[in-house]
Design a protein around this motif. Structure first.
Motif, PDB file in Angstrom:
ATOM      1  N   GLN A   1     156.759  11.142   1.362  1.00 48.37           N
ATOM      2  CA  GLN A   1     155.411  11.682   1.222  1.00 48.37           C
ATOM      3  C   GLN A   1     154.926  11.468  -0.207  1.00 48.37           C
ATOM      4  O   GLN A   1     155.718  11.505  -1.141  1.00 48.37           O
ATOM      5  CB  GLN A   1     155.381  13.180   1.554  1.00 48.37           C
ATOM      6  CG  GLN A   1     155.781  13.469   2.989  1.00 48.37           C
ATOM      7  CD  GLN A   1     155.575  14.912   3.354  1.00 48.37           C
ATOM      8  OE1 GLN A   1     154.551  15.506   3.038  1.00 48.37           O
ATOM      9  NE2 GLN A   1     156.554  15.488   4.033  1.00 48.37           N
ATOM     10  N   VAL A   2     153.628  11.273  -0.356  1.00 48.37           N
ATOM     11  CA  VAL A   2     153.022  11.053  -1.667  1.00 48.37           C
ATOM     12  C   VAL A   2     151.711  11.821  -1.743  1.00 48.37           C
ATOM     13  O   VAL A   2     150.891  11.745  -0.826  1.00 48.37           O
ATOM     14  CB  VAL A   2     152.723   9.548  -1.913  1.00 48.37           C
ATOM     15  CG1 VAL A   2     152.035   9.346  -3.246  1.00 48.37           C
ATOM     16  CG2 VAL A   2     153.985   8.721  -1.824  1.00 48.37           C
ATOM     17  N   TYR A   3     151.524  12.536  -2.841  1.00 47.87           N
ATOM     18  CA  TYR A   3     150.267  13.242  -3.105  1.00 47.87           C
ATOM     19  C   TYR A   3     149.851  12.913  -4.529  1.00 47.87           C
ATOM     20  O   TYR A   3     150.612  13.105  -5.458  1.00 47.87           O
ATOM     21  CB  TYR A   3     150.442  14.755  -2.929  1.00 47.87           C
ATOM     22  CG  TYR A   3     150.987  15.084  -1.576  1.00 47.87           C
ATOM     23  CD1 TYR A   3     150.152  15.093  -0.466  1.00 47.87           C
ATOM     24  CD2 TYR A   3     152.339  15.344  -1.393  1.00 47.87           C
ATOM     25  CE1 TYR A   3     150.654  15.360   0.796  1.00 47.87           C
ATOM     26  CE2 TYR A   3     152.850  15.615  -0.136  1.00 47.87           C
ATOM     27  CZ  TYR A   3     151.996  15.619   0.952  1.00 47.87           C
ATOM     28  OH  TYR A   3     152.505  15.869   2.203  1.00 47.87           O
ATOM     29  N   ARG A   4     148.650  12.410  -4.697  1.00 41.86           N
ATOM     30  CA  ARG A   4     148.169  11.987  -6.005  1.00 41.86           C
ATOM     31  C   ARG A   4     146.992  12.862  -6.429  1.00 41.86           C
ATOM     32  O   ARG A   4     146.104  13.141  -5.623  1.00 41.86           O
ATOM     33  CB  ARG A   4     147.729  10.532  -5.946  1.00 41.86           C
ATOM     34  CG  ARG A   4     147.348   9.989  -7.278  1.00 41.86           C
ATOM     35  CD  ARG A   4     147.148   8.507  -7.195  1.00 41.86           C
ATOM     36  NE  ARG A   4     146.702   8.047  -8.499  1.00 41.86           N
ATOM     37  CZ  ARG A   4     146.122   6.910  -8.704  1.00 41.86           C
ATOM     38  NH1 ARG A   4     145.904   6.084  -7.711  1.00 41.86           N
ATOM     39  NH2 ARG A   4     145.748   6.560  -9.904  1.00 41.86           N
ATOM     40  N   TYR A   5     146.997  13.233  -7.696  1.00 44.16           N
ATOM     41  CA  TYR A   5     145.949  14.111  -8.240  1.00 44.16           C
ATOM     42  C   TYR A   5     145.382  13.497  -9.503  1.00 44.16           C
ATOM     43  O   TYR A   5     146.120  13.021 -10.349  1.00 44.16           O
ATOM     44  CB  TYR A   5     146.532  15.497  -8.548  1.00 44.16           C
ATOM     45  CG  TYR A   5     147.058  16.147  -7.302  1.00 44.16           C
ATOM     46  CD1 TYR A   5     146.230  16.902  -6.504  1.00 44.16           C
ATOM     47  CD2 TYR A   5     148.361  15.933  -6.895  1.00 44.16           C
ATOM     48  CE1 TYR A   5     146.688  17.457  -5.324  1.00 44.16           C
ATOM     49  CE2 TYR A   5     148.838  16.496  -5.716  1.00 44.16           C
ATOM     50  CZ  TYR A   5     147.994  17.246  -4.944  1.00 44.16           C
ATOM     51  OH  TYR A   5     148.459  17.777  -3.773  1.00 44.16           O
ATOM     52  N   GLU A   6     144.063  13.533  -9.621  1.00 43.75           N
ATOM     53  CA  GLU A   6     143.387  13.045 -10.810  1.00 43.75           C
ATOM     54  C   GLU A   6     142.531  14.167 -11.369  1.00 43.75           C
ATOM     55  O   GLU A   6     141.869  14.879 -10.619  1.00 43.75           O
ATOM     56  CB  GLU A   6     142.513  11.840 -10.478  1.00 43.75           C
ATOM     57  CG  GLU A   6     143.296  10.642 -10.012  1.00 43.75           C
ATOM     58  CD  GLU A   6     142.420   9.456  -9.682  1.00 43.75           C
ATOM     59  OE1 GLU A   6     141.233   9.461 -10.051  1.00 43.75           O
ATOM     60  OE2 GLU A   6     142.933   8.531  -9.053  1.00 43.75           O
ATOM     61  N   GLY A   7     142.538  14.291 -12.691  1.00 47.44           N
ATOM     62  CA  GLY A   7     141.711  15.294 -13.333  1.00 47.44           C
ATOM     63  C   GLY A   7     140.236  14.979 -13.148  1.00 47.44           C
ATOM     64  O   GLY A   7     139.844  13.814 -13.097  1.00 47.44           O
ATOM     65  N   ASP A   8     139.430  16.010 -13.034  1.00 50.48           N
ATOM     66  CA  ASP A   8     137.998  15.809 -12.828  1.00 50.48           C
ATOM     67  C   ASP A   8     137.320  15.144 -14.011  1.00 50.48           C
ATOM     68  O   ASP A   8     136.411  14.335 -13.846  1.00 50.48           O
ATOM     69  CB  ASP A   8     137.308  17.148 -12.544  1.00 50.48           C
ATOM     70  CG  ASP A   8     137.706  17.704 -11.197  1.00 50.48           C
ATOM     71  OD1 ASP A   8     138.025  16.909 -10.284  1.00 50.48           O
ATOM     72  OD2 ASP A   8     137.701  18.947 -11.053  1.00 50.48           O
ATOM     73  N   THR A   9     137.741  15.485 -15.221  1.00 51.23           N
ATOM     74  CA  THR A   9     137.057  14.970 -16.397  1.00 51.23           C
ATOM     75  C   THR A   9     137.934  14.087 -17.273  1.00 51.23           C
ATOM     76  O   THR A   9     137.422  13.395 -18.132  1.00 51.23           O
ATOM     77  CB  THR A   9     136.531  16.124 -17.262  1.00 51.23           C
ATOM     78  OG1 THR A   9     137.640  16.938 -17.651  1.00 51.23           O
ATOM     79  CG2 THR A   9     135.517  16.957 -16.503  1.00 51.23           C
TER      80      THR A   9
END
Length: 103
Positions: free
Chosen positions: A50-58
């Motif tokens: 499983q893979v979950y990727r997160y990017e900061g909004d700013t």
């Protein structure tokens, strides 16, 4: 192939849900392998499930990726990487495996 069946709002939520699914140990990224509890796992010794990727909004440097990993000897665990954190330390084989499962 990585399973992207859920999208969690935060890294912590993804980790908590993976724990509930039996991913109990924490993997660490070393130069040529993943490590856990004194054991080393080369590219051929584990699969990314499983893979979950997160990017900061700013800020792009707020990026993080959470991996649900199963080793061939039966361990299920989690690896969390931050933006660029593993690029300088990991081998090209490990980076390729993580990158392929990240898309």
């Amino acid at each position: 192939m990585a399973n992207l069946k859920y999208k969690y709002a935060t890294v912590l939520e993804a980790i908590q849900n993976l724990r509930n699914e039996g991913y109990e140990v924490d993997f660490n990224l070393e130069e040529n392998c993943l490590t856990c509890s004194g054991n080393s796992y080369t590219v051929n010794d584990f699969e990314i499930e499983q893979v979950y990727r997160y990017e900061g909004d700013t800020n792009p440097s707020d990026e993080a990726t959470v991996y649900g990993i199963a080793s061939k000897d039966g361990l299920k665990g989690i690896l969390v990487t931050a933006y660029g954190a593993y690029a300088d330390n990991a081998s090209s084989a490990i980076l390729r495996k993580l990158a392929l499962k990240n898309h």
